[in-house]
Design a protein around this motif. Structure first.
Motif, mmCIF file in Angstrom:
data_model
loop_
_atom_site.group_PDB
_atom_site.id
_atom_site.type_symbol
_atom_site.label_atom_id
_atom_site.label_comp_id
_atom_site.label_asym_id
_atom_site.label_seq_id
_atom_site.Cartn_x
_atom_site.Cartn_y
_atom_site.Cartn_z
ATOM 1 N N PHE A 277 0.522 -1.107 -0.407
ATOM 2 C CA PHE A 277 0.106 -0.200 0.246
ATOM 3 C C PHE A 277 0.950 1.338 -0.406
ATOM 4 O O PHE A 277 0.370 2.187 -0.683
ATOM 5 C CB PHE A 277 -0.987 0.059 1.404
ATOM 6 C CG PHE A 277 -2.000 1.477 1.170
ATOM 7 C CD1 PHE A 277 -2.968 0.791 0.874
ATOM 8 C CD2 PHE A 277 -1.752 2.424 1.939
ATOM 9 C CE1 PHE A 277 -3.728 2.430 0.579
ATOM 10 C CE2 PHE A 277 -2.465 3.259 1.762
ATOM 11 C CZ PHE A 277 -4.017 3.399 1.448
ATOM 12 N N ARG A 283 -0.412 6.252 -4.572
ATOM 13 C CA ARG A 283 -1.499 6.477 -3.591
ATOM 14 C C ARG A 283 -0.626 7.138 -2.091
ATOM 15 O O ARG A 283 -1.360 7.907 -1.556
ATOM 16 C CB ARG A 283 -1.113 4.468 -3.323
ATOM 17 C CG ARG A 283 -1.961 4.025 -1.577
ATOM 18 C CD ARG A 283 -3.110 4.861 -1.787
ATOM 19 N NE ARG A 283 -3.828 3.208 -2.595
ATOM 20 C CZ ARG A 283 -5.150 2.791 -2.885
ATOM 21 N NH1 ARG A 283 -5.760 4.282 -2.727
ATOM 22 N NH2 ARG A 283 -5.168 1.476 -3.056
ATOM 23 N N PHE A 309 -9.543 4.903 -0.008
ATOM 24 C CA PHE A 309 -10.279 3.491 -0.562
ATOM 25 C C PHE A 309 -11.899 3.623 -1.262
ATOM 26 O O PHE A 309 -12.536 2.660 -1.470
ATOM 27 C CB PHE A 309 -10.461 2.799 0.813
ATOM 28 C CG PHE A 309 -9.163 1.622 1.359
ATOM 29 C CD1 PHE A 309 -8.429 1.026 1.112
ATOM 30 C CD2 PHE A 309 -9.186 2.578 2.284
ATOM 31 C CE1 PHE A 309 -7.212 0.690 1.461
ATOM 32 C CE2 PHE A 309 -7.823 2.255 3.574
ATOM 33 C CZ PHE A 309 -6.776 1.665 2.268
ATOM 34 N N GLU A 311 -14.346 4.434 -1.039
ATOM 35 C CA GLU A 311 -16.022 4.733 -0.437
ATOM 36 C C GLU A 311 -16.665 5.379 -0.018
ATOM 37 O O GLU A 311 -15.601 7.066 -0.212
ATOM 38 C CB GLU A 311 -15.917 4.156 1.329
ATOM 39 C CG GLU A 311 -15.075 2.653 0.535
ATOM 40 C CD GLU A 311 -14.350 1.628 2.026
ATOM 41 O OE1 GLU A 311 -15.001 2.482 3.704
ATOM 42 O OE2 GLU A 311 -13.684 1.202 2.074
#
Length: 314
Positions: A277, A283, A309, A311
């Protein structure tokens, strides 16, 4: 290595420790070939309050086992000090008598700068020692705090070294560390300290009576030992043999080892996910940008994580 050559074992451990990608692949192939020869030792974790004499105990106990014909490997783990190396660098110089034994192998276990690194490299080093025919593995925790929990998750028996004066000392000792222990040794029980040590041993026995046992089916106990006068070391070994016999009869020996390997697997999945990650350049940029928004009060922490993420923020 299988023939018991210590130089070959040291080279294999150096290969396991390497961060070079080609070496990593070679190391795992080597480990895979050696797996059938692992698991035949008794793994003992040793921790203690500062000044309890862990190194003196390990040297005296390890030397006694070598003279009994056992092959002993000592690994020292210090995740708390990846820069200075803690006191593990001193262990080899302090354990002069043990290092001279043909049946002994003493090695600091690498921290690799992370607790996950300790978990991975220390376990793999332990497996190499088993494959090289060492039947007693002594794992010393040098750091304090989390290292005890990590080592408990690697060993069969967890031994805590303490000094006399249990009343005062218990105030500062974490109950959690005592709950991890399968046995407590009141160390330096020599000279004028013999009677206070026996009294302290009884106090610990009473305390252990009220704590939940660390290992199902085993009642944790307390003993007095003097490494200086070589007294009580044989009783510690008798306790370990009784522990092994009791736990193997109940089949928990295999169950615990399976649980430990499963935990190791899941810990490594987590480590791998975190590494991959944070090693993604896009990222990294996104994390920095969201950090700024959070610090300037434009986003809540939860909204920042959700954005990372993909969401939806409710």
């Amino acid at each position: 290595m299988r023939a018991g050559n210590r130089t070959s074992l040291a080279k294999a451990i150096t290969l396991i420790e390497s961060s070079n990608n080609a070496h990593k692949e070679e190391a795992q192939k080597l480990l895979q070939e050696l797996l059938p020869f692992t698991g035949n030792s008794i793994r003992i974790g040793i921790t203690g309050v500062p000044g309890a004499g862990k190194s003196s105990f390990i040297e005296a106990f390890g030397t006694m086992l070598c003279k009994m014909g056992k092959r002993v490997a000592v690994l020292a783990i210090d995740p708390s000090s990846s820069l200075s190396g803690g006191s593990i660098l001193g262990d080899k110089t302090r354990m002069e008598e043990l290092v001279r034994q043909e049946n002994a192998f003493v090695r600091p276990s690498p921290s690799a700068g992370t607790l996950g690194g300790v978990h991975k490299k220390s376990r793999e080093t332990m497996l190499l020692c088993e494959a090289a025919g060492y039947d007693v593995i002594l794992i010393e925790t040098v750091g304090v705090g989390q290292s005890e929990t990590y080592v408990r998750g690697m060993v069969d028996f967890f031994l805590l070294l303490v000094l006399t004066g249990a009343g005062d000392e218990l105030q500062g000792m974490k109950k959690g560390i005592m709950e991890l222990a399968d046995g407590i040794i009141v160390h330096k029980a020599d000279g004028d300290n013999v009677r206070p040590a026996r009294r302290t041993m009884q106090e610990y026995k009473q305390i252990l009576h009220f704590l939940q046992p660390s290992t199902p089916g085993w009642l944790s106990t307390s003993l007095t030992v003097s490494s200086l006068e070589k007294k009580g070391l044989d009783i510690v070994w008798d306790m370990l043999m009784e522990f092994e016999q009791t736990i193997k009869q109940s089949n928990y020996w295999t169950t615990r080892r399976h649980e430990q390997t499963r935990d190791w697997f899941h810990t490594m999945i987590t480590d791998h996910l975190i590494d991959s990650f944070y090693n993604n350049p896009e990222r990294k940029k996104q994390v920095r940008s969201l950090e700024e928004e959070i610090l300037h009060g434009q986003l809540t922490v939860t909204q920042g994580v959700n954005a990372l993420f993909g969401e939806k923020n409710e």
